[in-house]
Structures are given as C-alpha cells and as structure tokens.
Design a protein around this motif. Structure first.
Motif, PDB file in Angstrom:
ATOM      1  N   ARG A 102       0.843  -1.256   0.110  1.00  0.00           N
ATOM      2  CA  ARG A 102      -0.199   0.083  -0.067  1.00  0.00           C
ATOM      3  C   ARG A 102       0.900   1.109  -0.052  1.00  0.00           C
ATOM      4  NH1 ARG A 102      -5.505  -1.132   0.860  1.00  0.00           N
ATOM      5  NH2 ARG A 102      -5.752  -3.202   2.079  1.00  0.00           N
ATOM      6  N   ALA A 117      -6.241   9.417  -0.538  1.00  0.00           N
ATOM      7  CA  ALA A 117      -6.185   9.902   0.825  1.00  0.00           C
ATOM      8  C   ALA A 117      -5.020  10.202   1.423  1.00  0.00           C
ATOM      9  CB  ALA A 117      -7.066   8.838   1.715  1.00  0.00           C
ATOM     10  N   ILE A 140      -8.180   5.135   8.905  1.00  0.00           N
ATOM     11  CA  ILE A 140      -7.892   3.672   8.686  1.00  0.00           C
ATOM     12  C   ILE A 140      -6.746   3.048   8.769  1.00  0.00           C
ATOM     13  CG2 ILE A 140      -8.775   1.739   7.342  1.00  0.00           C
ATOM     14  CD1 ILE A 140     -10.918   3.214   6.290  1.00  0.00           C
ATOM     15  N   LYS A 142      -4.251   0.050   7.942  1.00  0.00           N
ATOM     16  CA  LYS A 142      -4.363  -0.842   6.845  1.00  0.00           C
ATOM     17  C   LYS A 142      -2.657  -1.703   6.768  1.00  0.00           C
ATOM     18  CE  LYS A 142      -7.424   1.169   3.748  1.00  0.00           C
ATOM     19  NZ  LYS A 142      -7.684   1.695   2.334  1.00  0.00           N
ATOM     20  N   GLY A 150     -11.059  -6.220   3.006  1.00  0.00           N
ATOM     21  CA  GLY A 150     -11.349  -5.475   4.318  1.00  0.00           C
ATOM     22  C   GLY A 150     -10.452  -6.114   5.298  1.00  0.00           C
ATOM     23  N   GLN A 153      -7.638  -4.603   8.698  1.00  0.00           N
ATOM     24  CA  GLN A 153      -7.975  -3.034   8.553  1.00  0.00           C
ATOM     25  C   GLN A 153      -8.640  -2.773  10.077  1.00  0.00           C
ATOM     26  OE1 GLN A 153      -9.926  -1.418   5.331  1.00  0.00           O
ATOM     27  NE2 GLN A 153      -8.610  -2.479   3.858  1.00  0.00           N
ATOM     28  N   GLU A 177      -4.381   5.927   7.014  1.00  0.00           N
ATOM     29  CA  GLU A 177      -4.880   6.466   5.990  1.00  0.00           C
ATOM     30  C   GLU A 177      -6.000   7.377   6.245  1.00  0.00           C
ATOM     31  OE1 GLU A 177      -5.353   3.838   2.490  1.00  0.00           O
ATOM     32  OE2 GLU A 177      -7.446   4.685   2.187  1.00  0.00           O
ATOM     33  N   GLY A 178      -6.217   8.600   5.864  1.00  0.00           N
ATOM     34  CA  GLY A 178      -7.376   9.496   6.345  1.00  0.00           C
ATOM     35  C   GLY A 178      -8.547   8.804   5.884  1.00  0.00           C
ATOM     36  N   VAL A 180     -11.942   8.774   4.226  1.00  0.00           N
ATOM     37  CA  VAL A 180     -12.598   9.667   2.658  1.00  0.00           C
ATOM     38  C   VAL A 180     -14.092   9.604   3.095  1.00  0.00           C
ATOM     39  CG1 VAL A 180     -12.861   9.753   0.312  1.00  0.00           C
ATOM     40  CG2 VAL A 180     -10.592   9.068   1.419  1.00  0.00           C
ATOM     41  N   PHE A 182     -17.047   9.309   1.193  1.00  0.00           N
ATOM     42  CA  PHE A 182     -17.658   9.147  -0.140  1.00  0.00           C
ATOM     43  C   PHE A 182     -18.783   9.262  -0.305  1.00  0.00           C
ATOM     44  CE2 PHE A 182     -16.107   4.952   1.544  1.00  0.00           C
ATOM     45  CZ  PHE A 182     -17.096   4.292   1.355  1.00  0.00           C
ATOM     46  N   GLU A 185     -18.565   4.148  -3.993  1.00  0.00           N
ATOM     47  CA  GLU A 185     -17.479   3.383  -4.212  1.00  0.00           C
ATOM     48  C   GLU A 185     -17.448   2.957  -6.066  1.00  0.00           C
ATOM     49  OE1 GLU A 185     -15.144   0.976  -1.385  1.00  0.00           O
ATOM     50  OE2 GLU A 185     -16.922   0.998  -0.281  1.00  0.00           O
ATOM     51  N   HIS A 208     -20.115  -2.786  -0.720  1.00  0.00           N
ATOM     52  CA  HIS A 208     -19.744  -3.697  -0.282  1.00  0.00           C
ATOM     53  C   HIS A 208     -20.428  -4.209   1.316  1.00  0.00           C
ATOM     54  CE1 HIS A 208     -16.393  -2.283  -2.404  1.00  0.00           C
ATOM     55  NE2 HIS A 208     -15.855  -3.268  -2.396  1.00  0.00           N
ATOM     56  N   GLU A 251      -9.712   1.062  -8.030  1.00  0.00           N
ATOM     57  CA  GLU A 251     -11.008   1.145  -7.052  1.00  0.00           C
ATOM     58  C   GLU A 251     -10.802   2.691  -6.498  1.00  0.00           C
ATOM     59  OE1 GLU A 251     -11.290  -1.503  -3.825  1.00  0.00           O
ATOM     60  OE2 GLU A 251     -10.522  -2.999  -4.879  1.00  0.00           O
ATOM     61  N   PHE A 253     -13.024   6.191  -4.735  1.00  0.00           N
ATOM     62  CA  PHE A 253     -14.247   6.903  -4.172  1.00  0.00           C
ATOM     63  C   PHE A 253     -14.774   8.058  -4.900  1.00  0.00           C
ATOM     64  CE2 PHE A 253     -11.520   5.433  -0.698  1.00  0.00           C
ATOM     65  CZ  PHE A 253     -12.194   4.360  -0.502  1.00  0.00           C
ATOM     66  N   ASN A 262      -8.508   4.600  -4.320  1.00  0.00           N
ATOM     67  CA  ASN A 262      -8.048   4.077  -3.220  1.00  0.00           C
ATOM     68  C   ASN A 262      -6.985   2.965  -3.362  1.00  0.00           C
ATOM     69  OD1 ASN A 262      -8.394   2.524  -0.800  1.00  0.00           O
ATOM     70  ND2 ASN A 262     -10.020   1.091  -1.453  1.00  0.00           N
ATOM     71  N   GLU A 263      -7.276   2.056  -4.195  1.00  0.00           N
ATOM     72  CA  GLU A 263      -6.138   1.035  -4.663  1.00  0.00           C
ATOM     73  C   GLU A 263      -6.473   0.476  -5.856  1.00  0.00           C
ATOM     74  OE1 GLU A 263      -6.293  -2.180  -1.765  1.00  0.00           O
ATOM     75  OE2 GLU A 263      -8.357  -2.906  -2.414  1.00  0.00           O
TER      76      GLU A 263
HETATM   77  P1  AMP Z   1      -9.520  -1.704   0.769  1.00  0.00           P
HETATM   78  O1  AMP Z   1      -9.000  -2.977   1.018  1.00  0.00           O
HETATM   79  O2  AMP Z   1      -8.720  -0.543   0.822  1.00  0.00           O
HETATM   80  O3  AMP Z   1     -10.303  -1.768  -0.735  1.00  0.00           O
HETATM   81  O4  AMP Z   1     -10.738  -1.202   2.103  1.00  0.00           O
HETATM   82  C1  AMP Z   1     -11.755  -1.848   1.933  1.00  0.00           C
HETATM   83  C2  AMP Z   1     -13.132  -0.962   2.277  1.00  0.00           C
HETATM   84  O5  AMP Z   1     -12.746  -0.282   3.431  1.00  0.00           O
HETATM   85  C3  AMP Z   1     -13.060  -0.186   1.059  1.00  0.00           C
HETATM   86  O6  AMP Z   1     -14.126  -0.638   0.048  1.00  0.00           O
HETATM   87  C4  AMP Z   1     -14.179   1.114   1.439  1.00  0.00           C
HETATM   88  O7  AMP Z   1     -15.255   0.831   1.554  1.00  0.00           O
HETATM   89  C5  AMP Z   1     -13.548   1.121   2.772  1.00  0.00           C
HETATM   90  N1  AMP Z   1     -12.303   2.207   3.018  1.00  0.00           N
HETATM   91  C6  AMP Z   1     -11.030   1.875   2.599  1.00  0.00           C
HETATM   92  N2  AMP Z   1     -10.334   3.175   2.627  1.00  0.00           N
HETATM   93  C7  AMP Z   1     -11.152   3.926   3.150  1.00  0.00           C
HETATM   94  C8  AMP Z   1     -10.828   5.089   3.283  1.00  0.00           C
HETATM   95  N3  AMP Z   1      -9.539   5.899   3.221  1.00  0.00           N
HETATM   96  N4  AMP Z   1     -11.826   6.012   3.766  1.00  0.00           N
HETATM   97  C9  AMP Z   1     -13.087   5.450   3.790  1.00  0.00           C
HETATM   98  N5  AMP Z   1     -13.386   4.143   3.535  1.00  0.00           N
HETATM   99  C10 AMP Z   1     -12.185   3.356   3.414  1.00  0.00           C
END
Ligand code: AMP
Length: 367
Positions: A102, A117, A140, A142, A150, A153, A177-178, A180, A182, A185, A208, A251, A253, A262-263
C-alpha cells in the motif's frame, strides 16, 4: 494448433484462473495452473501442478507455458522475476511490486498526481501515535501487504483505540490513511497489450458488506463523460508508468469534490465479472488477449444496464436464477463456507426499471 495458440500458465487455481481459462479456450489457447490442491475451482480446466512438490511442479508449469500470468497481487515479486528470466510473465514484476504494497502504491499515485487519501507509513506503536496526529481522525489503519476484502484493517475514530488497532492488525508494518467521506465506491478496469493498445471499461458502482463486494452496477449511474475521462487518464498514467500488460483495476471513491483513488489490482477483478455477459468482450478474454499479444476486444456494454450479484457463503435457491430471463449464473465449484465467494449472478436489462426488477428478484443473495 492455430498460429496464435499459446500455452498459458497461471499461478493460482481459484475462480479467477477458472474464468480466465474458460475465456481463453475459444481463442485456441491451452492452460496449466500452479495451485494448492486438485479440488480448486480451476483444477479440472487444464494441467494442474500442485504446490506441495514445490520446485518440481513449478518447473513443470514453466516448461509447459509460453506465457505466465497470476491470480493474486500477493504473488512473490522474486518468484516472478525469476520466472521472467526464461518465460514472459504478465503483468510484469514492476506492476506486482507497486500493487502489493500500500505504501509503494500510494507513493506512485502521488508521483503521478493521482489524488488519494492522506497517509503515513507506520512500523511501530510510537509511529502510529505520531501518524494519528498528522493524519487526524477518523482514519483507517491498513497492513501494508496482504490485506483483502477488508481484512487487516481497523477504523480508528478515537485516540483511545490506537493500541487496540495496532494489536488487531497484528503489529505489522502498515499505513494510516485519512477517512474519505465518499458518496459511492467506483472502479474502472483497463487493459493494455504489449503493442500498447489500451481499452477501458465504463466506471462501475460497487456496494460492499463486511468488507466483501456484494453488488456491482454497470455502468455506474449518472457518471459524466468528464468523470469517466478523468478515471481513464489516471489509468493511462499507471499503465504507461508500469509498462503494464494485462488487466489493471483501479478502485475509487466518488466524493463531493471529485474522484479519490483507493487502490489498484494488477489482475482481473470481482467488480469486472459483469463483463462476462454485459460487455462485448469480457475482462477475462481481454486479459488473455493482452498477455498473448492479440488485438484487444471492444469494452462497450451489450445492453444499457447490467449488474453482478455475488453468491457468498451459501448457494441458495439457484433455480430461481436459472428460471429468470436475462440472468446468467456463474458458479466456481466451491464448497459452502461463511463469507466465501461461491459464484456470481449477472443480469442485463434494457431499462433501469427492468434492472431494478431483476435485482428485487435476487434479494435473497444480498445482505
Ligand atoms: P480496501 O481493502 O483498501 O479496498 O478497503 C476496504 C473497504 O474499506 C473499501 O471498499 C471502503 O469501503 C473502505 N475504505 C477503505 N479505505 C477507506 C478510506 N480511506 N476512507 C473511507 N473508507 C475506506
């Protein structure tokens, strides 16, 4: 053998490998897999090389294959570099190197002016306290590597949760990570072949539950051409920078002020499964075309509206799906287990109302 038939080796034998092979056979290709056991979803779809006999079975797959790809961004970079000395691997070790960490991924986004973020790398509890001061709450935490659906996290909303967050992710290198705010997604899938042909699917909307994708709506509703173009520009920058060959998923927001990334994943993605029945060419076929350096297929939707509903944990009454017009069932030949992805249902429709009717009929598969 046709002149462009290739023997494709896949590291992994799960549902993604299964669907890649199903899409690749009509092109005249052959498939081999390097997986965990003979019960995996792809095991019956080609030569299966089981990992328990590590060195031997992997070298057999390499001997078999003209080109190799992989199912997961958690594939070892060193392994891919080693295989690449004798057999081409796509996407290359570069794409894997950035996507599986990440911190590296975020610094690449920043370098390419792709908004993401605010974040800070943390490697111990003291650094986590400092990171919370810098990034602010909510945030968050991670793990840097190996998080998916998820897992790995923790959402920190108050400072008294910092220690709990650190232990919950296993006290491993991580990023904070701050959070977001949103609206939705979204994700976008792009494909590039070695001749630098690039194609993009429309942005889709993802919902999700408990960290697992449950519903994709394709294309995403009310997306302006400017937003689609913005997402494609981000993708183009990433594809070119990494000299990426194959499918790349991003992915995002959707926020009040625009898109925030996001990623990314250097592979076919669950949010692209709708393309099997909803697009002119599926993400799986286009990935196989890309890595065997064939012209890429059109990414245009076949019908105005499509959706994908994941089958999670239990199969449910699948006859309902088989009896439904414009619905398509895809099962992965996996045993039922809570939280496990067992298959998905695609639906296509000519109107938004018709799509909603189909989704109402599929409520049993939604949380
Ligand atoms: P990820 O594994 O990074 O895809 O995160 C899993 C889920 O967590 C995402 O699909 C979002 O719903 C939520 N999420 C991840 N990062 C953030 C963020 N910086 N702010 C708000 N929600 C997040």
């Amino acid at each position: 053998m046709t002149p462009f038939s290739r023997r494709v080796g896949i590291l992994g034998a799960g549902q993604l490998g299964r669907m890649l092979a199903i899409a690749g056979y009509p092109l005249g290709h052959k498939f081999g897999f390097y997986g965990l056991n003979h019960d995996e979803p792809a095991a019956m779809l080609g030569h299966m090389h089981v990992q328990s006999d590590e060195a031997h079975s992997l070298s057999q797959l390499i001997d078999f294959a003209d080109v190799i790809t992989y199912e997961s961004e958690n594939t070892s970079v060193e392994l891919v570099e080693k295989i690449s000395q004798t057999t081409p691997v796509y996407p290359s070790a570069t794409s894997l190197y950035y996507s599986q960490h990440r911190g590296r991924e975020k610094s690449l986004f920043t370098e390419l002016n792709i908004p993401c973020a605010p974040y800070t790398l943390v490697s111990d509890l003291t650094e986590l306290h400092q990171a919370v001061d810098m990034v602010g709450l909510p945030a968050i935490l991670k793990t840097s590597t190996e998080g998916y659906d998820g897992k790995g996290q923790f959402v920190i909303t108050q400072t008294d949760q910092i220690e709990q967050a650190w232990s919950s992710i296993g006290e491993r290198e991580a990023i904070l990570e701050g959070f977001v705010e949103f609206k939705r997604e979204l994700s976008i899938i792009a494909v590039r072949n070695a001749d630098n042909q690039q194609v993009y699917y429309p942005l889709v909307e993802n919902q999700h539950h408990d960290g697992i994708l449950r519903l994709t709506i394709a294309p995403a509703r009310q997306i302006s051409p400017a937003i689609q173009q913005q997402a494609e520009d981000y993708m183009q920058a990433l594809l070119n920078k990494m000299d990426h060959v194959g499918v790349l998923t991003l992915e995002l927001f959707e926020t009040e002020t625009g898109l925030v990334v996001n990623e990314m994943a250097p592979r076919v993605h669950n949010s692209g499964h709708w393309t099997m029945d909803g697009a002119q060419t599926s993400q799986f076929e286009n990935h196989i075309r890309a890595i065997t350096n064939l012209p890429l297929g059109a990414t245009t939707p076949r019908q105005s509206f499509a959706a994908m509903v994941n089958i999670i944990g239990q199969h449910g009454d699948i006859k309902t799906v088989l009896n439904m017009p414009n619905a398509f069932l895809h099962l992965y030949d996996k045993a039922e287990r809570p939280g496990r992805k067992l298959g998905h249902i695609n639906v296509v429709a000519n109107t938004q109302a018709e799509l909603q009717t189909r989704l109402d009929q599929l409520k049993a598969w939604m949380p």
